[in-house]
Design a protein around this motif. Structure first.
Motif, PDB file in Angstrom:
ATOM      1  N   ASP A  16       0.846  -1.203   0.000  1.00 13.29           N
ATOM      2  CA  ASP A  16       0.000   0.000   0.000  1.00 13.29           C
ATOM      3  C   ASP A  16       0.879   1.251   0.000  1.00 13.29           C
ATOM      4  OD1 ASP A  16      -2.460  -1.155   0.010  1.00 13.29           O
ATOM      5  OD2 ASP A  16      -2.674  -1.177   2.206  1.00 13.29           O
ATOM      6  N   LEU A  17       1.930   1.205   0.839  1.00  7.86           N
ATOM      7  CA  LEU A  17       2.821   2.373   0.937  1.00  7.86           C
ATOM      8  C   LEU A  17       3.529   2.601  -0.399  1.00  7.86           C
ATOM      9  CD1 LEU A  17       4.499   1.792   4.438  1.00  7.86           C
ATOM     10  CD2 LEU A  17       2.350   2.934   3.928  1.00  7.86           C
ATOM     11  N   TYR A  18       3.935   1.511  -1.045  1.00 12.58           N
ATOM     12  CA  TYR A  18       4.609   1.595  -2.351  1.00 12.58           C
ATOM     13  C   TYR A  18       3.679   2.259  -3.360  1.00 12.58           C
ATOM     14  CZ  TYR A  18       6.737   0.037  -6.739  1.00 12.58           C
ATOM     15  OH  TYR A  18       7.294   0.003  -8.006  1.00 12.58           O
ATOM     16  N   GLU A  19       2.429   1.770  -3.381  1.00 10.70           N
ATOM     17  CA  GLU A  19       1.478   2.303  -4.362  1.00 10.70           C
ATOM     18  C   GLU A  19       1.249   3.792  -4.140  1.00 10.70           C
ATOM     19  OE1 GLU A  19      -1.630  -0.517  -5.113  1.00 10.70           O
ATOM     20  OE2 GLU A  19      -2.924   1.049  -5.917  1.00 10.70           O
ATOM     21  N   LYS A  20       1.145   4.188  -2.850  1.00 13.60           N
ATOM     22  CA  LYS A  20       0.889   5.604  -2.555  1.00 13.60           C
ATOM     23  C   LYS A  20       2.082   6.485  -2.888  1.00 13.60           C
ATOM     24  CE  LYS A  20      -2.637   5.018   0.917  1.00 13.60           C
ATOM     25  NZ  LYS A  20      -2.700   4.107   2.071  1.00 13.60           N
ATOM     26  N   SER A  21       3.300   5.966  -2.701  1.00 15.12           N
ATOM     27  CA  SER A  21       4.450   6.846  -2.864  1.00 15.12           C
ATOM     28  C   SER A  21       5.107   6.755  -4.229  1.00 15.12           C
ATOM     29  CB  SER A  21       5.481   6.594  -1.760  1.00 15.12           C
ATOM     30  OG  SER A  21       5.634   5.233  -1.516  1.00 15.12           O
ATOM     31  N   VAL A  22       4.976   5.620  -4.911  1.00 15.31           N
ATOM     32  CA  VAL A  22       5.735   5.437  -6.151  1.00 15.31           C
ATOM     33  C   VAL A  22       4.848   5.431  -7.388  1.00 15.31           C
ATOM     34  CG1 VAL A  22       7.272   3.840  -7.373  1.00 15.31           C
ATOM     35  CG2 VAL A  22       7.496   4.111  -4.913  1.00 15.31           C
ATOM     36  N   GLY A 172       0.983  10.079   6.969  1.00 14.80           N
ATOM     37  CA  GLY A 172       1.208   8.967   7.909  1.00 14.80           C
ATOM     38  C   GLY A 172       2.556   8.263   7.793  1.00 14.80           C
ATOM     39  N   PHE A 173       3.344   8.579   6.775  1.00 17.06           N
ATOM     40  CA  PHE A 173       4.655   7.920   6.643  1.00 17.06           C
ATOM     41  C   PHE A 173       5.585   8.740   5.761  1.00 17.06           C
ATOM     42  CE2 PHE A 173       2.332   6.601   2.921  1.00 17.06           C
ATOM     43  CZ  PHE A 173       3.282   6.420   1.925  1.00 17.06           C
ATOM     44  N   THR A 174       6.877   8.405   5.858  1.00 14.58           N
ATOM     45  CA  THR A 174       7.870   9.038   4.972  1.00 14.58           C
ATOM     46  C   THR A 174       8.451   7.963   4.062  1.00 14.58           C
ATOM     47  OG1 THR A 174       8.394  10.705   6.628  1.00 14.58           O
ATOM     48  CG2 THR A 174      10.051  10.343   4.937  1.00 14.58           C
ATOM     49  N   TYR A 175       8.506   8.304   2.774  1.00  6.12           N
ATOM     50  CA  TYR A 175       9.068   7.408   1.761  1.00  6.12           C
ATOM     51  C   TYR A 175      10.540   7.789   1.580  1.00  6.12           C
ATOM     52  CZ  TYR A 175      10.186   6.397  -3.170  1.00  6.12           C
ATOM     53  OH  TYR A 175      10.793   6.001  -4.332  1.00  6.12           O
ATOM     54  N   VAL A 176      11.424   6.798   1.646  1.00  2.00           N
ATOM     55  CA  VAL A 176      12.855   7.088   1.477  1.00  2.00           C
ATOM     56  C   VAL A 176      13.380   6.340   0.251  1.00  2.00           C
ATOM     57  CG1 VAL A 176      15.124   7.087   2.590  1.00  2.00           C
ATOM     58  CG2 VAL A 176      13.054   7.229   4.002  1.00  2.00           C
ATOM     59  N   TRP A 177      13.864   7.094  -0.707  1.00  2.00           N
ATOM     60  CA  TRP A 177      14.490   6.518  -1.911  1.00  2.00           C
ATOM     61  C   TRP A 177      15.995   6.532  -1.681  1.00  2.00           C
ATOM     62  CZ3 TRP A 177      14.015   3.418  -5.670  1.00  2.00           C
ATOM     63  CH2 TRP A 177      14.862   3.458  -6.783  1.00  2.00           C
ATOM     64  N   HIS A 194      12.859   2.521   1.700  1.00  2.00           N
ATOM     65  CA  HIS A 194      12.571   2.350   3.132  1.00  2.00           C
ATOM     66  C   HIS A 194      11.322   3.176   3.447  1.00  2.00           C
ATOM     67  CE1 HIS A 194      16.878   1.336   3.104  1.00  2.00           C
ATOM     68  NE2 HIS A 194      17.153   2.584   2.750  1.00  2.00           N
ATOM     69  N   PHE A 195      10.628   2.807   4.518  1.00  2.00           N
ATOM     70  CA  PHE A 195       9.506   3.616   4.996  1.00  2.00           C
ATOM     71  C   PHE A 195       9.735   3.954   6.466  1.00  2.00           C
ATOM     72  CE2 PHE A 195       7.634   0.963   1.567  1.00  2.00           C
ATOM     73  CZ  PHE A 195       7.261   1.990   0.708  1.00  2.00           C
ATOM     74  N   GLU A 196       9.421   5.204   6.845  1.00  2.00           N
ATOM     75  CA  GLU A 196       9.593   5.646   8.240  1.00  2.00           C
ATOM     76  C   GLU A 196       8.260   6.180   8.759  1.00  2.00           C
ATOM     77  OE1 GLU A 196      14.251   7.031   7.544  1.00  2.00           O
ATOM     78  OE2 GLU A 196      12.716   8.570   7.805  1.00  2.00           O
ATOM     79  N   PHE A 197       8.046   6.007  10.069  1.00  2.00           N
ATOM     80  CA  PHE A 197       6.755   6.382  10.656  1.00  2.00           C
ATOM     81  C   PHE A 197       6.962   7.361  11.813  1.00  2.00           C
ATOM     82  CE2 PHE A 197       6.702   2.266   8.710  1.00  2.00           C
ATOM     83  CZ  PHE A 197       5.609   2.355   7.875  1.00  2.00           C
ATOM     84  N   ARG A 205      14.684  -1.288   3.979  1.00  2.00           N
ATOM     85  CA  ARG A 205      14.867  -2.133   2.789  1.00  2.00           C
ATOM     86  C   ARG A 205      13.591  -2.913   2.434  1.00  2.00           C
ATOM     87  NH1 ARG A 205      21.285  -3.912   2.903  1.00  2.00           N
ATOM     88  NH2 ARG A 205      21.987  -1.766   3.090  1.00  2.00           N
ATOM     89  N   ALA A 206      12.474  -2.184   2.407  1.00  2.00           N
ATOM     90  CA  ALA A 206      11.197  -2.816   2.056  1.00  2.00           C
ATOM     91  C   ALA A 206      11.273  -3.375   0.632  1.00  2.00           C
ATOM     92  CB  ALA A 206      10.076  -1.794   2.161  1.00  2.00           C
ATOM     93  N   PHE A 207      11.977  -2.660  -0.242  1.00  2.00           N
ATOM     94  CA  PHE A 207      12.165  -3.123  -1.628  1.00  2.00           C
ATOM     95  C   PHE A 207      13.619  -2.872  -2.034  1.00  2.00           C
ATOM     96  CE2 PHE A 207       7.718  -1.894  -1.217  1.00  2.00           C
ATOM     97  CZ  PHE A 207       7.080  -3.032  -1.694  1.00  2.00           C
TER      98      PHE A 207
END
Ligand SMILES: C[S@@+](CC[C@H](N)C(=O)[O-])C[C@H]1O[C@@H](n2cnc3c(N)ncnc32)[C@H](O)[C@@H]1O
Length: 269
Positions: A16-22, A172-177, A194-197, A205-207
């Motif tokens: 879900d986080l990937y879809e929202k951020s990428v 609700g989160f920070t996306y880190v490339w 990475h994702f941070e909350f 290293r989510a992906f």
């Protein structure tokens, strides 16, 4: 009323986080239709989504119109199981009947011919030499109908050659490339997401991506060498008012040497 718990590393779904951020699946689905109109290629009904992961472009595609079909291909059975669960959750039975998840290598897997092959988020960069990149482009070409269009994307600019981390805040989160390692000898690039909350928790290293950073002229040459007739580049525009990337992409033959850019590549059969 029970208070909804805040997003954190244990309750968040990384897809879900990937879809929202990428991803921008609604935009991409419209972009495919727009390119068909622009190049007078009629209507686009069937797509093949290579390197589909959760197949969210295909899901949006079949939702868009009841005449549309999608074949979504990925090498990883685990991600296809995730895709299946998401499809069951977000699509009606009728919609999911028009979406076929296929396990296989996008470089060689045979499916029906389609109006458009799409490969987004730089996935074809897993092919690190010309012969394997051309083998993928050739398979995409083979799967296009007579008036078919291949749509892929690319990024570049001098920042693409740097090891850096880029943070973007979302609800609700920070996306880190994380462009973790870059080797200028062969353009090998290792990246992480990475994702941070807000509670301090993280999904490190989510992906992970192991890519070659390809340039636009190299990609164009490889596409033409396997038979594509015309290759056009659509560069992301700049929103002067808000000082950020705009949501518009422009067909250009020349552009500024921006530090970082994203482009769509449209290849016509
Ligand atoms: C960057 S992710 C996909 C992203 C997705 N297409 C999007 O738009 O966000 C890369 C995916 O490609 C898959 N993959 C890698 N090599 C592949 C291959 N040769 N054929 C098919 N899928 C492959 C991986 O399993 C992974 O799910």
């Amino acid at each position: 009323m029970k208070k909804k718990s805040k997003l954190n590393s244990t309750n968040a779904d990384k897809y879900d986080l990937y879809e929202k951020s990428v991803q921008s699946v609604e935009f991409e689905v419209q972009f495919i239709d727009k390119m068909f109109r622009k190049y007078n290629r009629g209507k686009c009904f069937d797509i093949r989504e290579d390197f589909c992961a959760t197949a969210s472009i295909s899901a949006e595609w079949v939702k868009h119109n009841k005449n549309k079909k999608a074949f979504a291909i990925d090498l990883d059975r685990k991600i296809l199981n995730v895709a299946k669960k998401r499809i069951n959750k977000y699509l009606s039975q009728e919609q999911s009947n028009r979406l076929q998840l296929i396990h296989g290598n996008s470089q060689s897997k045979i499916t029906k011919k389609v109006d458009s092959v799409v490969a987004m988020n730089f996935s074809y960069w897993v092919f690190k030499d010309r012969s394997s990149l051309k083998k993928y482009f050739s398979n995409a070409y083979k799967h296009l109908k007579k008036d078919g269009i291949l749509l892929i994307d690319a990024f570049g600019g001098y920042e693409a050659h740097q090891e850096l981390e880029e943070r973007t805040k979302h609800n609700g989160f920070t996306y880190v490339w994380d462009q973790h390692k870059f080797n200028p000898i062969n353009n090998d690039l290792t990246c992480f997401i990475h994702f941070e909350f807000s509670n301090g928790s993280k999904i490190k290293r989510a992906f992970k991506y192991e890519w070659r950073l390809w340039s636009l002229p190299e990609i164009t040459e490889c596409l033409k060498s396997v038979g594509f007739d015309l290759v056009d580049i659509y560069m992301q525009g700049w929103d002067e008012k808000n000082d950020c990337e705009s949501e518009k992409f422009y067909h250009v033959k020349k552009c500024d040497a921006d530090p970082g850019w994203i482009a769509y590549i449209v290849a016509l059969k």
